[in-house]
Motif scaffolding. Structure first.
Motif, short mmCIF file in Angstrom:
data_model
loop_
_atom_site.label_atom_id
_atom_site.label_comp_id
_atom_site.label_asym_id
_atom_site.label_seq_id
_atom_site.Cartn_x
_atom_site.Cartn_y
_atom_site.Cartn_z
N ALA A 1 3.95 -0.60 -12.20
CA ALA A 1 4.49 -0.97 -13.51
C ALA A 1 6.01 -1.00 -13.54
O ALA A 1 6.61 -1.61 -14.42
N GLN A 2 6.67 -0.35 -12.57
CA GLN A 2 8.13 -0.24 -12.60
C GLN A 2 8.84 -1.04 -11.51
O GLN A 2 10.07 -1.11 -11.50
N ILE A 3 8.09 -1.63 -10.58
CA ILE A 3 8.73 -2.22 -9.41
C ILE A 3 9.69 -3.34 -9.79
O ILE A 3 10.65 -3.62 -9.06
N GLY A 4 9.49 -3.97 -10.94
CA GLY A 4 10.39 -5.01 -11.40
C GLY A 4 11.78 -4.50 -11.71
O GLY A 4 12.74 -5.29 -11.82
N GLN A 5 11.95 -3.18 -11.86
CA GLN A 5 13.26 -2.60 -12.13
C GLN A 5 14.10 -2.45 -10.86
O GLN A 5 15.27 -2.10 -10.92
N THR A 6 13.47 -2.70 -9.72
CA THR A 6 14.15 -2.54 -8.44
C THR A 6 14.85 -3.83 -8.06
O THR A 6 14.32 -4.92 -8.26
N GLY A 7 16.02 -3.72 -7.47
CA GLY A 7 16.78 -4.89 -7.05
C GLY A 7 16.09 -5.65 -5.93
O GLY A 7 15.43 -5.05 -5.07
N PRO A 8 16.24 -6.98 -5.88
CA PRO A 8 15.61 -7.80 -4.83
C PRO A 8 16.00 -7.37 -3.43
O PRO A 8 15.18 -7.43 -2.51
N SER A 9 17.25 -6.96 -3.24
CA SER A 9 17.70 -6.56 -1.90
C SER A 9 16.98 -5.30 -1.43
O SER A 9 16.66 -5.17 -0.24
N VAL A 10 16.71 -4.38 -2.36
CA VAL A 10 15.98 -3.16 -1.99
C VAL A 10 14.56 -3.51 -1.56
O VAL A 10 14.07 -3.02 -0.54
N ILE A 11 13.91 -4.38 -2.33
CA ILE A 11 12.54 -4.80 -1.98
C ILE A 11 12.54 -5.52 -0.65
O ILE A 11 11.70 -5.25 0.22
N ARG A 12 13.47 -6.44 -0.47
CA ARG A 12 13.53 -7.22 0.76
C ARG A 12 13.74 -6.32 1.99
O ARG A 12 13.05 -6.45 3.00
N ASN A 13 14.66 -5.38 1.90
CA ASN A 13 14.94 -4.49 3.02
C ASN A 13 13.77 -3.55 3.29
O ASN A 13 13.44 -3.25 4.45
N THR A 14 13.13 -3.08 2.21
CA THR A 14 11.98 -2.19 2.36
C THR A 14 10.82 -2.92 3.05
O THR A 14 10.17 -2.38 3.95
N MET A 15 10.58 -4.16 2.64
CA MET A 15 9.51 -4.94 3.23
C MET A 15 9.79 -5.23 4.70
O MET A 15 8.90 -5.15 5.55
N HIS A 16 11.03 -5.56 5.02
CA HIS A 16 11.39 -5.84 6.41
C HIS A 16 11.14 -4.61 7.28
O HIS A 16 10.54 -4.71 8.36
N THR A 17 11.60 -3.46 6.80
CA THR A 17 11.41 -2.22 7.56
C THR A 17 9.94 -1.91 7.75
O THR A 17 9.51 -1.52 8.84
N ALA A 18 9.15 -2.09 6.70
CA ALA A 18 7.71 -1.80 6.78
C ALA A 18 7.01 -2.73 7.77
O ALA A 18 6.13 -2.31 8.53
N ALA A 19 7.38 -4.01 7.77
CA ALA A 19 6.76 -4.96 8.69
C ALA A 19 7.09 -4.62 10.14
O ALA A 19 6.22 -4.69 11.02
N ILE A 20 8.33 -4.24 10.39
CA ILE A 20 8.73 -3.82 11.75
C ILE A 20 7.96 -2.57 12.15
O ILE A 20 7.46 -2.45 13.29
N GLN A 21 7.85 -1.61 11.23
CA GLN A 21 7.12 -0.38 11.53
C GLN A 21 5.66 -0.67 11.87
O GLN A 21 5.09 -0.03 12.77
#
Length: 430
Positions: free
Chosen positions: A136-156
């Motif tokens: 319900a809150q993820i829309g409050q997060t900046g796009p760069s945070v989401i993008r970097n988090t997703m990149h790190t998770a995919a590499i992991q």
């Protein structure tokens, strides 16, 4: 929600205590010069911390607990590793703690030093009854945070799968052909039946199947027979032919079939029944079956897709979903999504590991490129994240989401995730 140690660790690591004017419970002045390094192995929670206690500089470890008595419950008093602890940071100080030599350990009481807004925000995440905590809150997060988090998770995820593949390589004495063979067949189970398919691959080595690759009936007999599906009496001529072939091959190679009871059929569409998956696998392994050299040499995604498309599937399965069980005509060959699934979980993992093992980054980058060129996977998990507002355009994105869900969201380890930390920090500033 009950407070947990994760939050205390987070507050300590990032120096988020509400006061810089700190004192231990014995009245000694405490200055945190360096909180130390989080320890992911056995022993105290933070290592090589630098603290000034009562004017004296100390270098050592820090242990954090909800209650001081947890030290005793965890039996640290009997472990000399904890003699290096220079500070015991606790939420409740309900017991006096000493080292194995009887000396007392300074205590910091954190109860009144926690930022209340951050604590409330953290509790809101953990108590949320959504598919994942921050839905319900993820829309409050900046796009760069989401993008970097997703990149790190995919590499992991790639690194983790590569590490798992290394274990399989070790068991196979670094036989790349056999390892690829086992990984490919395992992934034909598509999660529900991946273990039975893995056992099937173990009983039919790549070299054995290669001897019969130009004899489709024998490939089919070996696969169905080893899977345990050729036991009993059949009315149709095709399964009886397979029985005859398998009886000969079983004696020749001294094979021991699996118990057919290990295969799962419940709540599955007939097209996904393991017998039909085995029929598709037989079609793939007949003739010019995909080899690891083909996979590593593939220049583009379309080449891989053609490589994994079965040349033929026995016509018996045009109107049967099991032996002696007819049905309406249906599509035999695996669809595009099934082939992409094999590429995601077999080719990309194998290619990434190959590049990692031989220190050839080009192979690792090619694996990532293939993932970014395939569409995102469609399942209950990816649909939930898309519904919450995440944009998943490729398999790279869906793999990231699957990693986040399994290792952070499902366990509600929000403080292990940059998105969770960002949401908590945002509220703390407001």
């Amino acid at each position: 929600m009950r407070l947990n140690e994760d939050f205390l660790h987070y507050i300590w690591q990032y120096r988020l205590l509400t006061s810089l004017d700190l004192y231990c419970t014995d009245g000694s002045r405490l200055e945190i010069i360096d909180p130390g390094i989080p320890n992911t192995h056995a022993g105290p929670d933070f290592s090589t911390a630098r603290l000034r206690i009562g004017g004296q500089l100390w270098v050592g470890n820090v242990e954090i607990h909800l209650r001081a008595s947890d030290w005793l419950q965890h039996q640290h008093q009997e472990n000399s590793l904890y003699d290096t602890v220079i500070l015991h940071a606790v939420y409740e100080n309900d017991a006096e703690i000493c080292r194995t030599n009887g000396s007392r350990i300074p205590v910091l009481l954190m109860k009144d030093l926690l930022p209340e807004t951050m604590l409330q925000r953290y509790r809101a995440l953990l108590e949320a009854r959504n598919f994942f905590p921050c839905a319900a809150q993820i829309g409050q997060t900046g796009p760069s945070v989401i993008r970097n988090t997703m990149h790190t998770a995919a590499i992991q995820r790639l690194q983790q799968k590569s590490a798992d593949l290394e274990l399989l390589m070790t068991r196979n004495k670094y036989n790349w052909t056999e390892t690829f063979h086992q990984l490919l067949i395992r992934n034909f189970g598509f999660k529900v039946n991946n273990v039975p398919f893995e056992l099937l691959a173990a009983g039919l080595p790549a070299t054995l199947l290669a001897r019969h690759r130009n004899q489709p009936l024998q490939i089919e007999a070996l696969l169905f027979g080893q899977a345990g599906f050729l036991e009993g009496d059949f009315k149709d001529s095709y399964p009886r032919q397979l029985q005859t072939e398998y009886a000969f091959l079983r004696k020749k190679y001294q094979l021991m079939p699996l118990d057919h009871a290990i295969w799962k059929f419940l709540r599955m569409h007939p097209q996904n029944f393991p017998v039909l998956r085995i029929a598709q696998l037989a079609g793939m392994l007949t003739g010019n079956s995909p080899a690891i050299s083909d996979v590593l040499g593939a220049a583009d995604l379309q080449s891989l897709i053609r490589l994994f498309a079965p040349t033929s599937v026995h016509p018996y399965w045009n109107d049967h979903f099991n032996f002696d069980k007819g049905c309406k005509a249906m599509k035999l060959k695996p669809g595009r999504k099934s082939i992409e699934n094999l590429i995601i979980n077999t080719v990309c993992v194998m290619m990434y590991h190959y590049g990692e093992y031989f220190c050839v980054p080009e192979f690792q980058q090619r694996a990532i490129t293939f993932l970014k060129k395939m569409p995102a996977e469609q399942n209950a998990i990816t649909r939930a994240y898309k519904k919450a507002g995440l944009i998943l355009t490729s398999a790279w994105d869906s793999q990231a989401v699957l990693q986040l869900y399994k290792y952070s969201c499902l366990l509600r380890k929000c403080l292990n995730c940059d998105i969770g930390r960002d949401l908590i920090a945002v509220k703390a500033v407001n």
